[in-house]
Design an enzyme around this catalytic site. Structure first.
Site, PDB file in Angstrom:
ATOM      1  N   ASP A 272       0.839  -1.190   0.000  1.00 59.97           N
ATOM      2  CA  ASP A 272       0.000   0.000   0.000  1.00 59.97           C
ATOM      3  C   ASP A 272       0.879   1.248   0.000  1.00 59.97           C
ATOM      4  O   ASP A 272       1.669   1.447   0.920  1.00 59.97           O
ATOM      5  CB  ASP A 272      -0.896  -0.033   1.244  1.00 59.97           C
ATOM      6  CG  ASP A 272      -1.955   1.051   1.250  1.00 59.97           C
ATOM      7  OD1 ASP A 272      -1.841   2.021   0.477  1.00 59.97           O
ATOM      8  OD2 ASP A 272      -2.901   0.928   2.057  1.00 59.97           O
ATOM      9  N   GLY A 298      -2.170  -5.038  -2.086  1.00 57.04           N
ATOM     10  CA  GLY A 298      -2.232  -3.590  -1.990  1.00 57.04           C
ATOM     11  C   GLY A 298      -3.196  -3.060  -0.954  1.00 57.04           C
ATOM     12  O   GLY A 298      -3.450  -3.690   0.082  1.00 57.04           O
ATOM     13  N   HIS A 299      -3.754  -1.895  -1.251  1.00 58.39           N
ATOM     14  CA  HIS A 299      -4.581  -1.108  -0.330  1.00 58.39           C
ATOM     15  C   HIS A 299      -5.837  -1.857   0.109  1.00 58.39           C
ATOM     16  O   HIS A 299      -6.217  -1.818   1.276  1.00 58.39           O
ATOM     17  CB  HIS A 299      -4.951   0.204  -1.036  1.00 58.39           C
ATOM     18  CG  HIS A 299      -5.649   1.200  -0.191  1.00 58.39           C
ATOM     19  ND1 HIS A 299      -5.057   1.813   0.895  1.00 58.39           N
ATOM     20  CD2 HIS A 299      -6.907   1.727  -0.282  1.00 58.39           C
ATOM     21  CE1 HIS A 299      -5.921   2.676   1.436  1.00 58.39           C
ATOM     22  NE2 HIS A 299      -7.032   2.640   0.742  1.00 58.39           N
ATOM     23  N   PHE A 300      -6.485  -2.524  -0.831  1.00 61.29           N
ATOM     24  CA  PHE A 300      -7.711  -3.269  -0.539  1.00 61.29           C
ATOM     25  C   PHE A 300      -7.381  -4.763  -0.483  1.00 61.29           C
ATOM     26  O   PHE A 300      -7.619  -5.515  -1.421  1.00 61.29           O
ATOM     27  CB  PHE A 300      -8.776  -2.989  -1.605  1.00 61.29           C
ATOM     28  CG  PHE A 300      -9.349  -1.600  -1.549  1.00 61.29           C
ATOM     29  CD1 PHE A 300     -10.325  -1.270  -0.622  1.00 61.29           C
ATOM     30  CD2 PHE A 300      -8.900  -0.610  -2.418  1.00 61.29           C
ATOM     31  CE1 PHE A 300     -10.863   0.012  -0.564  1.00 61.29           C
ATOM     32  CE2 PHE A 300      -9.424   0.676  -2.373  1.00 61.29           C
ATOM     33  CZ  PHE A 300     -10.407   0.991  -1.437  1.00 61.29           C
TER      34      PHE A 300
END
Length: 321
Positions: A272, A298-300
C-alpha cells in the site's frame, strides 16, 4: 379431442406439481431469510441523512461493524458479509456522500471526520448496538477510533486492514496531499484531481496487487460513477484537507490502545503506497494482545486475500470473545 385431453392432463399435472412444491420452496426461502445469512440492504435516517447499510447474520451473535475506506463503500465488504454471516452479526454502513447513503451538499452537511464519526456513532446508537468489534480500513480508522475512544466499553476488539493510527504509517503517496495541507490553493487542488479519474481510482484497487486480474473492476467503476456526481470532487478534497486533523489525534488513539488494550487483529496489504507495512508494525508498540498478519497485496487486501483474512477474523474473534 385427444389433443385437448392431453393438454388438460398436462395442466392438471402442472397444477398438482405447484401445489406440492410451492409450500416447500416458500419454506426454504423463509429459512434462508430467517437465519440472517442473506445480506439485507437497508437505510436508517440520522439527523435528516439516510444512511445506507448492509446487514447480515444473526443479531444474537457477536457483532462486527465494518467501516469502509476511500474511495469505496460497504461494497468493499461484500465477501466478508457473505463469508462470515454464519458466525457473526455484520453491519456495514456507507458514510454520508459515499455508497448508497444520501449525498447532502457541503452547504447542508459538514464533511469532516469529526462529523462523519458523529453520524456513524449516532447510527450505531439508533441500531441499539452496545457491544461490537470494529473492522476498519483507510477512512474507517479515523472514524472507528473516534467511536472507540468515545465508547471504549462498547468495543470488544479491533480489526485493522490498512487502517492507520501512526505517523510512521503514512507512505509516499501522501506527498501531494501534504503540499495541499501546507497551502490549499487552485494549483495544489488541481494536482490531486487525477486521483478522481477512472485510471486514478483503478490504481487505488490494483496498485501493489499480485495480479490486477484478481480485482473486480466493478469496484472502481462504481466509485467513478459516484465521484462524477455534482460536488463530489469538492467533498473529497475537503476530506483530504481535513485528514491532517486525524494526525493530531494519533496520540489520543494510541493512548486508548495502551490503556484499554483491546484485542487487535492486523491484516495488512504491505504494498500500500498510502499506508505501508510500517503502519501495521507500529501497533505492536501499544498493544499486547495482537494477531499480526501481512499480505503481499495492496490497499484493498480483501480483493486478493479475502479467504485467508476471513479465516483469521473467525479464529481471532472466537479466541478474543
Amino acid at each position: 379431442m385427444r389433443k385437448l385431453i392431453s393438454i388438460s392432463l398436462i395442466l392438471i399435472l402442472l397444477s398438482c406439481g405447484q401445489s406440492e412444491n410451492t409450500p416447500q420452496n416458500e419454506s426454504v426461502t423463509t429459512q434462508n431469510e430467517s437465519d440472517g445469512q442473506t445480506t439485507k440492504f437497508r437505510t436508517l435516517e440520522i439527523d435528516g441523512v439516510n444512511i445506507a447499510y448492509r446487514e447480515a447474520g444473526n443479531p444474537d451473535n457477536p457483532t462486527i461493524v465494518l467501516l469502509h475506506g476511500y474511495p469505496a463503500s460497504s461494497h468493499q465488504y461484500r465477501k466478508v458479509l457473505e463469508g462470515l454471516s454464519d458466525d457473526f452479526h455484520l453491519i456495514a454502513p456507507d458514510y454520508p456522500g459515499f455508497g448508497n447513503s444520501d449525498f447532502p451538499s457541503p452547504d447542508q452537511y459538514e464533511y469532516t471526520f469529526d462529523n462523519m464519526a458523529k453520524t456513524i456513532n449516532a447510527f450505531l446508537e439508533k441500531k441499539k448496538l452496545t457491544s461490537y468489534a470494529i473492522m476498519m480500513q483507510d477512512y474507517g480508522a479515523p472514524i472507528g477510533f473516534r467511536i472507540a475512544t468515545a465508547n471504549p466499553e462498547s468495543v470488544t476488539a479491533i480489526i485493522t486492514q490498512n487502517g492507520n493510527a501512526y505517523e510512521e504509517g503514512l507512505g509516499q503517496a501522501w506527498k501531494g496531499i501534504r503540499d495541499f495541507w501546507a497551502d490549499r490553493n487552485e494549483q495544489t487542488e488541481n494536482a490531486l484531481l487525477p486521483a478522481f479519474t477512472m485510471e486514478g481510482l483503478k490504481w487505488q484497487y490494483t496498485h501493489g496487487t499480485r495480479n490486477p486480474e484478481n480485482v473486480n473492476p466493478d469496484t472502481w467503476h462504481l466509485d467513478y460513477l459516484r465521484m462524477s456526481r455534482p460536488n463530489a470532487h469538492r467533498v473529497n478534497l475537503d476530506l483530504w484537507y481535513d485528514y491532517q486533523n486525524n494526525l493530531k489525534l494519533y496520540p489520543k488513539w494510541q493512548e486508548y490502545l495502551r490503556t484499554h488494550q483491546p484485542p487487535v487483529l492486523v491484516v495488512w496489504g504491505k504494498n500500500d503506497e498510502y499506508f505501508p507495512e510500517s503502519g501495521a508494525a507500529a501497533f505492536k508498540k501499544d498493544v499486547s494482545n495482537i494477531d499480526y498478519n501481512i499480505y503481499d497485496t495492496g490497499h484493498f487486501a480483501l480483493e486478493e486475500n479475502a479467504a485467508e483474512i476471513m479465516e483469521k477474523i473467525r479464529v481471532f474473534m472466537k479466541k478474543s470473545l
